[in-house]
Design a protein around this motif. Structure first.
Motif, PDB file in Angstrom:
ATOM      1  N   ILE A 174       0.841  -1.212   0.000  1.00 22.07           N
ATOM      2  CA  ILE A 174       0.000   0.000   0.000  1.00 22.07           C
ATOM      3  C   ILE A 174       0.870   1.254   0.000  1.00 22.07           C
ATOM      4  O   ILE A 174       0.645   2.188  -0.780  1.00 22.07           O
ATOM      5  N   ALA A 175       1.856   1.287   0.884  1.00 21.88           N
ATOM      6  CA  ALA A 175       2.690   2.477   1.018  1.00 21.88           C
ATOM      7  C   ALA A 175       3.508   2.740  -0.239  1.00 21.88           C
ATOM      8  O   ALA A 175       3.599   3.885  -0.707  1.00 21.88           O
ATOM      9  N   TYR A 176       4.084   1.691  -0.810  1.00 23.84           N
ATOM     10  CA  TYR A 176       4.923   1.899  -1.994  1.00 23.84           C
ATOM     11  C   TYR A 176       4.081   2.373  -3.174  1.00 23.84           C
ATOM     12  O   TYR A 176       4.517   3.233  -3.950  1.00 23.84           O
ATOM     13  N   ALA A 177       2.864   1.827  -3.294  1.00 22.56           N
ATOM     14  CA  ALA A 177       1.969   2.287  -4.364  1.00 22.56           C
ATOM     15  C   ALA A 177       1.598   3.757  -4.156  1.00 22.56           C
ATOM     16  O   ALA A 177       1.474   4.519  -5.123  1.00 22.56           O
ATOM     17  N   TYR A 178       1.439   4.154  -2.907  1.00 22.06           N
ATOM     18  CA  TYR A 178       1.101   5.542  -2.588  1.00 22.06           C
ATOM     19  C   TYR A 178       2.179   6.504  -3.095  1.00 22.06           C
ATOM     20  O   TYR A 178       1.862   7.611  -3.573  1.00 22.06           O
ATOM     21  N   PHE A 179       3.441   6.111  -3.011  1.00 19.78           N
ATOM     22  CA  PHE A 179       4.533   6.985  -3.410  1.00 19.78           C
ATOM     23  C   PHE A 179       4.843   6.911  -4.909  1.00 19.78           C
ATOM     24  O   PHE A 179       5.663   7.673  -5.404  1.00 19.78           O
ATOM     25  N   LYS A 180       4.186   5.992  -5.611  1.00 19.25           N
ATOM     26  CA  LYS A 180       4.377   5.860  -7.049  1.00 19.25           C
ATOM     27  C   LYS A 180       3.295   6.645  -7.801  1.00 19.25           C
ATOM     28  O   LYS A 180       2.468   7.330  -7.208  1.00 19.25           O
ATOM     29  N   ASP A 181       3.271   6.480  -9.143  1.00 23.02           N
ATOM     30  CA  ASP A 181       2.255   7.129  -9.952  1.00 23.02           C
ATOM     31  C   ASP A 181       0.927   6.381  -9.851  1.00 23.02           C
ATOM     32  O   ASP A 181       0.863   5.276  -9.308  1.00 23.02           O
ATOM     33  N   GLU A 182      -0.120   6.950 -10.432  1.00 21.04           N
ATOM     34  CA  GLU A 182      -1.461   6.397 -10.259  1.00 21.04           C
ATOM     35  C   GLU A 182      -1.653   5.030 -10.912  1.00 21.04           C
ATOM     36  O   GLU A 182      -2.580   4.295 -10.540  1.00 21.04           O
ATOM     37  N   ASN A 183      -0.822   4.655 -11.871  1.00 15.26           N
ATOM     38  CA  ASN A 183      -0.989   3.340 -12.494  1.00 15.26           C
ATOM     39  C   ASN A 183      -0.314   2.224 -11.695  1.00 15.26           C
ATOM     40  O   ASN A 183      -0.355   1.061 -12.094  1.00 15.26           O
ATOM     41  N   PHE A 184       0.291   2.564 -10.547  1.00 14.00           N
ATOM     42  CA  PHE A 184       0.839   1.560  -9.639  1.00 14.00           C
ATOM     43  C   PHE A 184      -0.239   1.230  -8.602  1.00 14.00           C
ATOM     44  O   PHE A 184      -0.730   2.115  -7.895  1.00 14.00           O
ATOM     45  N   ILE A 185      -0.597  -0.041  -8.513  1.00 11.77           N
ATOM     46  CA  ILE A 185      -1.734  -0.457  -7.702  1.00 11.77           C
ATOM     47  C   ILE A 185      -1.296  -1.483  -6.655  1.00 11.77           C
ATOM     48  O   ILE A 185      -0.645  -2.482  -6.982  1.00 11.77           O
ATOM     49  N   ALA A 186      -1.655  -1.240  -5.398  1.00  9.69           N
ATOM     50  CA  ALA A 186      -1.351  -2.196  -4.325  1.00  9.69           C
ATOM     51  C   ALA A 186      -2.226  -3.432  -4.490  1.00  9.69           C
ATOM     52  O   ALA A 186      -3.433  -3.333  -4.716  1.00  9.69           O
ATOM     53  N   ALA A 187      -1.607  -4.597  -4.362  1.00 12.09           N
ATOM     54  CA  ALA A 187      -2.318  -5.865  -4.549  1.00 12.09           C
ATOM     55  C   ALA A 187      -1.918  -6.855  -3.463  1.00 12.09           C
ATOM     56  O   ALA A 187      -0.943  -6.660  -2.742  1.00 12.09           O
ATOM     57  N   ARG A 188      -2.694  -7.911  -3.364  1.00 12.78           N
ATOM     58  CA  ARG A 188      -2.400  -9.004  -2.431  1.00 12.78           C
ATOM     59  C   ARG A 188      -2.773 -10.313  -3.096  1.00 12.78           C
ATOM     60  O   ARG A 188      -3.604 -10.346  -4.016  1.00 12.78           O
ATOM     61  N   CYS A 189      -2.173 -11.405  -2.640  1.00 17.56           N
ATOM     62  CA  CYS A 189      -2.508 -12.726  -3.194  1.00 17.56           C
ATOM     63  C   CYS A 189      -2.919 -13.678  -2.070  1.00 17.56           C
ATOM     64  O   CYS A 189      -2.664 -14.880  -2.131  1.00 17.56           O
ATOM     65  N   GLY A 190      -3.543 -13.128  -1.030  1.00 19.24           N
ATOM     66  CA  GLY A 190      -4.024 -13.930   0.083  1.00 19.24           C
ATOM     67  C   GLY A 190      -4.945 -13.118   0.972  1.00 19.24           C
ATOM     68  O   GLY A 190      -5.096 -11.892   0.795  1.00 19.24           O
ATOM     69  N   GLU A 191      -5.569 -13.799   1.917  1.00 19.32           N
ATOM     70  CA  GLU A 191      -6.508 -13.139   2.815  1.00 19.32           C
ATOM     71  C   GLU A 191      -5.770 -12.267   3.844  1.00 19.32           C
ATOM     72  O   GLU A 191      -4.650 -12.583   4.255  1.00 19.32           O
ATOM     73  N   ILE A 192      -6.416 -11.209   4.267  1.00 15.10           N
ATOM     74  CA  ILE A 192      -5.849 -10.305   5.258  1.00 15.10           C
ATOM     75  C   ILE A 192      -6.123 -10.847   6.654  1.00 15.10           C
ATOM     76  O   ILE A 192      -7.266 -11.194   6.982  1.00 15.10           O
ATOM     77  N   ASN A 193      -5.077 -10.942   7.489  1.00 18.40           N
ATOM     78  CA  ASN A 193      -5.270 -11.493   8.832  1.00 18.40           C
ATOM     79  C   ASN A 193      -5.835 -10.442   9.789  1.00 18.40           C
ATOM     80  O   ASN A 193      -5.948  -9.258   9.464  1.00 18.40           O
TER      81      ASN A 193
END
Length: 299
Positions: free
Chosen positions: A21-40
């Motif tokens: 999430i944080a790294y996507a925030y500091f990038k441009d808008e076409n960078f999207i935070a993703a996950r490949c599993g459930e959030i604990n």
């Protein structure tokens, strides 16, 4: 412009989710935070506390572009990562990575990937991003008590605590950990796989799960159930050795529940496996206190 997904490992912990999430925030808008599993439960608490949206879910990496955070081993990444394009890696784990073209690869021997990201962008930090990065470091370093904790982690934590308005990091950290420590409503499989990593060592496949508790009683009460589920998973997925690391953050010790080639665990830790378990005083980190010793005996 084509989307680029920033993604952590399977069975994501707070660092894997919040660093994306944080790294996507500091990038441009076409960078999207993703996950490949459930959030604990711990991570969910952090995101709700700082009012931050979770990353989108991706189950298949084929044909997509990625930045990997908090991992660099394909076995731990989104499915079909070998059929994706990797542009960058930011991580704090042992390097087991190769790719067909040069990429930006940033790794440091610190307690959390969040430490690396925060250090890079500390002067551009808003409150909620500082908060989730702080949470990630406290989570990965077990509130700065793990053997993986460095002076850099401590320095960054002080800055992030000030920026995020967290006055007492110990109280906040324990509140986070309590959200994740109860086993009452979890199945045996959920307990084992909630924070789980696969490793392909030279002479076998090893799986290591980790849970954090404030008391060993719940896991001891469910010992037989957990061992049975470990045995089932070992047979189903052809593990040479399968471990569940139950880490007591108050006692600062871990119990390893062991199935498979117990002699390898005994050789690694110089202790006998009794009733499918080994007690390890002072052991808090899977990355530093367990994985290197297991890897050594499988070479």
């Amino acid at each position: 412009m084509e989307n680029i997904y920033i993604i952590g490992h399977k069975k994501p912990d707070t660092d894997a989710i919040c660093s994306a999430i944080a790294y996507a925030y500091f990038k441009d808008e076409n960078f999207i935070a993703a996950r490949c599993g459930e959030i604990n439960a711990e991570t969910r608490y952090v995101l709700e506390y700082f009012d931050v949206d979770p990353p989108i879910f991706i189950s298949d990496g084929k044909g997509k572009k990625f930045i990997l955070v908090d991992h660099n081993e394909f076995l731990q990444s989104v499915d079909n990562i070998d059929k994706a394009e990797i542009l960058e890696v930011i991580d704090h784990h042992k390097i087991n990575f190769s790719f067909f073209s040069p990429i930006f690869f940033h790794t440091e021997p610190v307690g959390s990937t969040a430490t690396i990201i925060a250090d890079r962008y500390i002067n551009r930090m808003e409150k909620k991003i500082a908060g989730i990065l702080l949470s990630s470091i406290l989570s990965d370093t077990v509130i700065l008590t793990s053997s993986t904790t460095t002076e850099k982690d401590k320095e960054i934590v002080k800055k992030l605590a000030s920026l995020s308005g967290i006055e007492d990091i110990n109280t906040f950290g324990m509140d986070m950990k309590r959200k994740k420590s109860s086993l009452k409503d979890l199945t045996a499989s959920q307990i084992i796989l909630s924070d789980f990593k696969d490793f392909n060592f030279g002479k076998g496949k090893v799986g290591i799960g980790q849970i954090e508790v404030v008391d060993f009683k719940e896991s001891e009460d469910r010992r037989e159930e957990l061992i049975q589920e470990l045995e089932r998973l070992k047979d189903k997925n052809n593990y040479s050795l399968l471990l569940l690391m139950v880490t007591n953050i108050v006692e600062r010790a871990s119990k390893l529940f062991v199935v498979g080639d117990k002699s390898k665990a005994e050789e690694a830790f110089k202790k006998p496996v009794k009733n499918h378990s080994i007690y390890l005083d002072g052991t808090m980190s899977r990355k530093k206190d367990v994985v290197p010793f297991i890897e050594r005996v499988f070479k």
